[in-house]
Write an enzyme that holds these catalytic residues in place. Structure first.
Site, PDB file in Angstrom:
ATOM      1  N   ASP A 293       0.732  -1.299   0.083  1.00  0.00           N
ATOM      2  CA  ASP A 293       0.069  -0.088  -0.086  1.00  0.00           C
ATOM      3  C   ASP A 293       0.960   1.244   0.032  1.00  0.00           C
ATOM      4  O   ASP A 293       0.434   2.366  -0.506  1.00  0.00           O
ATOM      5  CB  ASP A 293      -0.764   0.032   1.230  1.00  0.00           C
ATOM      6  CG  ASP A 293      -1.940  -1.115   1.034  1.00  0.00           C
ATOM      7  OD1 ASP A 293      -1.405  -2.198   1.397  1.00  0.00           O
ATOM      8  OD2 ASP A 293      -3.217  -0.865   0.904  1.00  0.00           O
ATOM      9  N   GLY A 295       4.234   1.498  -1.195  1.00  0.00           N
ATOM     10  CA  GLY A 295       5.108   1.707  -2.529  1.00  0.00           C
ATOM     11  C   GLY A 295       4.320   1.403  -4.022  1.00  0.00           C
ATOM     12  O   GLY A 295       4.775   2.096  -4.775  1.00  0.00           O
ATOM     13  N   GLU A 296       2.971   0.860  -3.729  1.00  0.00           N
ATOM     14  CA  GLU A 296       2.381   0.758  -5.034  1.00  0.00           C
ATOM     15  C   GLU A 296       1.159   1.709  -5.023  1.00  0.00           C
ATOM     16  O   GLU A 296       0.977   2.137  -6.195  1.00  0.00           O
ATOM     17  CB  GLU A 296       1.768  -0.601  -5.084  1.00  0.00           C
ATOM     18  CG  GLU A 296       2.854  -1.692  -5.346  1.00  0.00           C
ATOM     19  CD  GLU A 296       2.347  -3.117  -5.219  1.00  0.00           C
ATOM     20  OE1 GLU A 296       2.952  -4.182  -5.643  1.00  0.00           O
ATOM     21  OE2 GLU A 296       1.129  -3.411  -4.801  1.00  0.00           O
ATOM     22  N   VAL A 375      -7.486   2.676   1.060  1.00  0.00           N
ATOM     23  CA  VAL A 375      -6.756   2.136   0.047  1.00  0.00           C
ATOM     24  C   VAL A 375      -7.921   1.224  -0.717  1.00  0.00           C
ATOM     25  O   VAL A 375      -8.029  -0.033  -0.188  1.00  0.00           O
ATOM     26  CB  VAL A 375      -5.402   1.193   0.010  1.00  0.00           C
ATOM     27  CG1 VAL A 375      -4.861   0.922  -1.129  1.00  0.00           C
ATOM     28  CG2 VAL A 375      -4.789   2.027   1.115  1.00  0.00           C
ATOM     29  N   ASN A 377     -10.795  -0.907  -0.855  1.00  0.00           N
ATOM     30  CA  ASN A 377     -11.968  -1.450   0.032  1.00  0.00           C
ATOM     31  C   ASN A 377     -11.518  -1.088   1.339  1.00  0.00           C
ATOM     32  O   ASN A 377     -12.412  -1.420   2.200  1.00  0.00           O
ATOM     33  CB  ASN A 377     -12.081  -2.922  -0.137  1.00  0.00           C
ATOM     34  CG  ASN A 377     -10.816  -3.979  -0.303  1.00  0.00           C
ATOM     35  OD1 ASN A 377      -9.764  -3.485  -0.857  1.00  0.00           O
ATOM     36  ND2 ASN A 377     -10.607  -4.791   0.733  1.00  0.00           N
ATOM     37  N   TYR A 378     -10.145  -0.822   1.653  1.00  0.00           N
ATOM     38  CA  TYR A 378      -9.719  -0.991   2.991  1.00  0.00           C
ATOM     39  C   TYR A 378      -9.270   0.291   3.625  1.00  0.00           C
ATOM     40  O   TYR A 378      -8.780   0.913   3.030  1.00  0.00           O
ATOM     41  CB  TYR A 378      -8.611  -2.149   3.148  1.00  0.00           C
ATOM     42  CG  TYR A 378      -8.513  -3.177   4.135  1.00  0.00           C
ATOM     43  CD1 TYR A 378      -9.519  -4.216   4.200  1.00  0.00           C
ATOM     44  CD2 TYR A 378      -7.984  -2.717   5.374  1.00  0.00           C
ATOM     45  CE1 TYR A 378      -9.571  -5.004   5.171  1.00  0.00           C
ATOM     46  CE2 TYR A 378      -8.178  -3.860   6.388  1.00  0.00           C
ATOM     47  CZ  TYR A 378      -8.837  -4.918   6.355  1.00  0.00           C
ATOM     48  OH  TYR A 378      -8.756  -5.960   7.357  1.00  0.00           O
ATOM     49  N   HIS A 428      -6.164 -13.823   4.673  1.00  0.00           N
ATOM     50  CA  HIS A 428      -5.023 -13.159   4.371  1.00  0.00           C
ATOM     51  C   HIS A 428      -4.383 -12.512   5.649  1.00  0.00           C
ATOM     52  O   HIS A 428      -4.643 -12.722   6.757  1.00  0.00           O
ATOM     53  CB  HIS A 428      -5.544 -11.746   3.233  1.00  0.00           C
ATOM     54  CG  HIS A 428      -6.553 -11.062   4.200  1.00  0.00           C
ATOM     55  ND1 HIS A 428      -7.942 -11.301   4.568  1.00  0.00           N
ATOM     56  CD2 HIS A 428      -6.311  -9.673   4.908  1.00  0.00           C
ATOM     57  CE1 HIS A 428      -8.410 -10.112   5.233  1.00  0.00           C
ATOM     58  NE2 HIS A 428      -7.464  -9.521   5.571  1.00  0.00           N
ATOM     59  N   ASP A 578      24.782   5.382  14.413  1.00  0.00           N
ATOM     60  CA  ASP A 578      23.489   6.105  14.318  1.00  0.00           C
ATOM     61  C   ASP A 578      22.736   4.873  13.579  1.00  0.00           C
ATOM     62  O   ASP A 578      22.850   4.284  12.480  1.00  0.00           O
ATOM     63  CB  ASP A 578      23.427   7.160  13.107  1.00  0.00           C
ATOM     64  CG  ASP A 578      22.390   7.793  13.140  1.00  0.00           C
ATOM     65  OD1 ASP A 578      21.182   7.567  13.753  1.00  0.00           O
ATOM     66  OD2 ASP A 578      22.204   9.013  12.405  1.00  0.00           O
ATOM     67  N   HIS A 589      -5.328 -12.315   9.386  1.00  0.00           N
ATOM     68  CA  HIS A 589      -7.024 -12.193   9.267  1.00  0.00           C
ATOM     69  C   HIS A 589      -7.603 -13.187   8.731  1.00  0.00           C
ATOM     70  O   HIS A 589      -7.757 -13.725   7.710  1.00  0.00           O
ATOM     71  CB  HIS A 589      -7.073 -10.877   8.475  1.00  0.00           C
ATOM     72  CG  HIS A 589      -8.409 -10.073   8.538  1.00  0.00           C
ATOM     73  ND1 HIS A 589      -8.851  -9.072   8.214  1.00  0.00           N
ATOM     74  CD2 HIS A 589      -9.677 -10.828   9.317  1.00  0.00           C
ATOM     75  CE1 HIS A 589     -10.231  -8.783   8.414  1.00  0.00           C
ATOM     76  NE2 HIS A 589     -10.623  -9.935   9.193  1.00  0.00           N
TER      77      HIS A 589
HETATM   78 CO    CO Z   1      -7.658  -7.570   6.691  1.00  0.00          CO
END
Ligand code: CO
Length: 637
Positions: A293, A295-296, A375, A377-378, A428, A578, A589
């Site tokens: 989510d 990087g794309e 993003v 649906n989420y 998922h 550092d 999920h």
């Molecule tokens: Co989920």
């Protein structure tokens, strides 16, 4: 402008676009993928003091659709010059919002797609079809390497505002060339009927509503206890700078604690560096679902405009997010970041049994800085909490709508949960990687892995009750990668070996992980090649300005291997250096009917806890709150 780390302003974004245009770098086929502040080097920021001249520079990622070519540009806004403009061969940057919207239209207008709709579903008019743009990934094919692709998922609404995700068009998957904005083909994986039930959640469709909720107001008659100057925030002893960009969304900079007059650094920069959501269903129409989510898609571009009373309750200070469209127009997401104070129950309490009428109790107040992204649906909420006892907490809140699949009547899937008739949610995982550039009381730090181990029975442990924390100094990058370990209550401690606390030990902060999991996909799974950051929960690297994104700068359609696994091959020293802590945390999920039609928040996060950073409880000086009279009669007579 108050601070060198404040994000680019709308004016600076316009300036940057103009400079790129004047230099001929923005043609009619060039898209601006991202435009953000090129942050000054850390040493420079530490030397900066209020009123010093600022350095303002911009970093831009451009993509030319006609050449399928990515460019990076750096600009100096003080001298009004393009400093570099470099072709980055063989990469696909983030899909811009504009491309996603254009892609949906291209699919809906495509004759190939319309004929697949007619053939599989008898749909003549595609006006109620929704096309969610999913990244294509890289599965080893020629087109994955050489084209700019999307693999959308498609759904059918029953009317223009219902929940379309309840009605997946399961069998058809268009593949789109985003450079030509053209459907290459529509893959057909079989036919599933459209699930029969609506799954609505909108207020006007879920009546009657429960009626037994009375108003709850958060009132701060004297105003909030924070001060804001530009994006710089002071709250009690804390200070920090709020950042925001298209890729990472909300960023915290220079989180410091004013300890009796000394401003002590803790966290120089903190952001969500990458995410991936891999699905565990081998069905061909489901198996390629995985979304990076950050990087794309770009978390900043997906950030919501928040609403008082709905998203946020109380006395709220909002911060806007300033971004740029792919066609070079500055725009603003109003109220992108929310900041407010919350009562958090009891901070500490003790009653001396012999003085029972004088319990000492203090209320905990926390400062919350948050943003929410959508993003497709989420939804993900990103919440930072600063506490009066020196704790820094981060929590991700997962909500929104499950990515669903259709089944035949009576059919079940081993790889997902049936959540409504003929509708299932594939198993998922959600993996997040947080980049935490810690500077504990200064830049040079050491990191220890702490394992709690029981002592062996013997003369030194006659009651067999002994256990001790065993610190292991992490000397180099290759030896630092590790998983959580319940058997040893594993945690990590970052110390400054050059500063000692009141008991003569190096000052430090402990990193306490929260819920987590390991990936179930094999290491050979295509998405894992690109998401090497899931190979360990904890990584520690030697700080480098260019190492920002755990899966590399360009995970979209990459063939993998970039990011953390590549950087640590240098095996740089971690002793008195550092350091950057990278934490990968996941949520497995297994959906349930209660996650439908819209999912109640699930929570996931971690804690940074002072551990010898202060000489005693830093919240000892919190004053008691005034007593109040009871407002409800006591009923346990
Ligand atoms: Co989920």
């Amino acid at each position: 402008m108050q601070h060198p780390l404040e994000p680019l302003t709308p004016r600076e974004i316009q300036q940057t676009v103009r400079l790129l245009q004047e230099a001929g770098h923005l043609t009619s086929t060039t898209r601006v993928i991202s435009m953000s502040l090129l942050e000054p080097p850390k040493e420079w920021v530490y030397r900066f003091s209020q009123g010093d001249p600022l350095i303002r520079r911009a970093f831009v990622v451009l993509f030319d659709n006609s050449q399928n070519a990515c460019y990076e540009a750096t600009l100096c806004l003080d001298t009004q010059r393009v400093i570099t403009h470099t072709h980055i061969p063989g990469v696909q940057p983030t899909m811009s919002m504009d491309e996603q919207m254009e892609c949906e239209q291209a699919v809906l207008q495509s004759e190939k797609f319309r004929s697949a709709l007619r053939k599989n579903y008898g749909i003549e008019d595609p006006s109620l079809v929704m096309v969610d743009i999913w990244s294509a990934g890289n599965y080893g094919s020629e087109e994955d390497r050489t084209l700019r692709l999307a693999r959308p998922l498609c759904f059918l609404r029953s009317d223009p505002t219902d929940n379309g995700y309840a009605r997946p068009l399961e069998g058809i998957r268009p593949v789109v060339d985003l450079n030509e904005m053209r459907v290459l083909r529509v893959e057909e994986h079989g036919h599933w009927p459209i699930p029969p039930q609506a799954g609505n959640y909108a207020a006007e469709r879920t009546t009657p509503h429960r009626t037994d909720i009375r108003p709850l107001e958060i009132v701060q008659p004297g105003g909030p206890s924070f001060d804001v100057d530009g994006n710089c925030v002071h709250w009690q002893n804390w200070s920090f700078v709020i950042g925001f960009n298209g890729r990472e969304g909300l960023v915290l900079h220079q989180v410091c604690y004013n300890d009796l007059g000394t401003v002590r650094p803790i966290l120089y920069r903190a952001s969500l560096s990458e995410m991936v959501v891999p699905y565990g269903d081998p069905a061909p129409q489901q198996a390629r679902k995985n979304a990076f989510d950050a990087g794309e898609y770009g978390l900043g571009y997906c950030t919501n405009s928040l609403e008082l009373g709905c998203d946020c309750l109380g006395v709220i200070r909002y911060f806007d997010g300033h971004l740029c469209t792919s066609r070079g127009e500055a725009y603003t997401t109003k109220n992108a970041i929310c900041m407010h104070e919350e009562d958090f129950g009891i901070l500490w309490k003790h009653t001396d049994r012999r003085i029972p009428d004088q319990p000492e109790v203090r209320r905990s107040r926390r400062l919350v800085v948050s943003s929410i992204v959508t993003v497709e649906n989420y939804e993900y909420g990103f919440f930072w909490y600063l506490y009066q006892d020196g704790n820094i907490q981060f929590e991700i809140k997962l909500t929104g709508i499950l990515s669903l699949g259709a089944l035949h009547p009576g059919e079940r899937s081993k790889f997902g949960a049936l959540i409504a008739p003929q509708l299932y949610a594939p198993n998922h995982q959600h993996f997040f990687n947080m980049r935490l550039d810690l500077d504990i009381d200064g830049v040079e730090n050491c990191a220890y892995q702490l394992d709690v181990v029981a002592d062996p029975p013997g003369p030194q442990n006659p009651y067999e009750n002994a256990f001790a924390a065993v610190p292991q100094l992490l000397k180099t990058e290759l030896s630092a990668g590790a998983h959580l370990n319940l058997e040893t209550a594993r945690s990590w401690k970052f110390v400054n070996p050059n500063r000692c606390n009141a008991v003569g030990e190096p000052v430090g902060y402990r990193f306490l992980p929260g819920d987590n999991c390991v990936p179930f996909a094999s290491k050979n799974a295509w998405w894992r090649k690109r998401a090497g950051f899931v190979d360990y929960h904890v990584w520690v690297t030697h700080h480098h300005e260019d190492e920002r994104h755990a899966a590399g700068n360009y995970p979209n359609q990459s063939s993998g291997g970039d990011g953390l696994p590549r950087w640590i091959q240098e095996d740089r020293s971690l002793v008195n250096q550092d350091l950057v802590l990278w934490y990968t945390f996941g949520h497995t999920h297994l959906a349930r009917p209660e996650d439908y039609p819209v999912m109640p928040m699930a929570y996931l996060g971690f804690l940074l806890k002072p551990s010898g950073f202060f000489s005693q409880n830093p919240a000892n000086d919190v004053p008691p709150s005034p007593k109040k009279l009871a407002t409800l009669p006591c009923c346990n007579t």
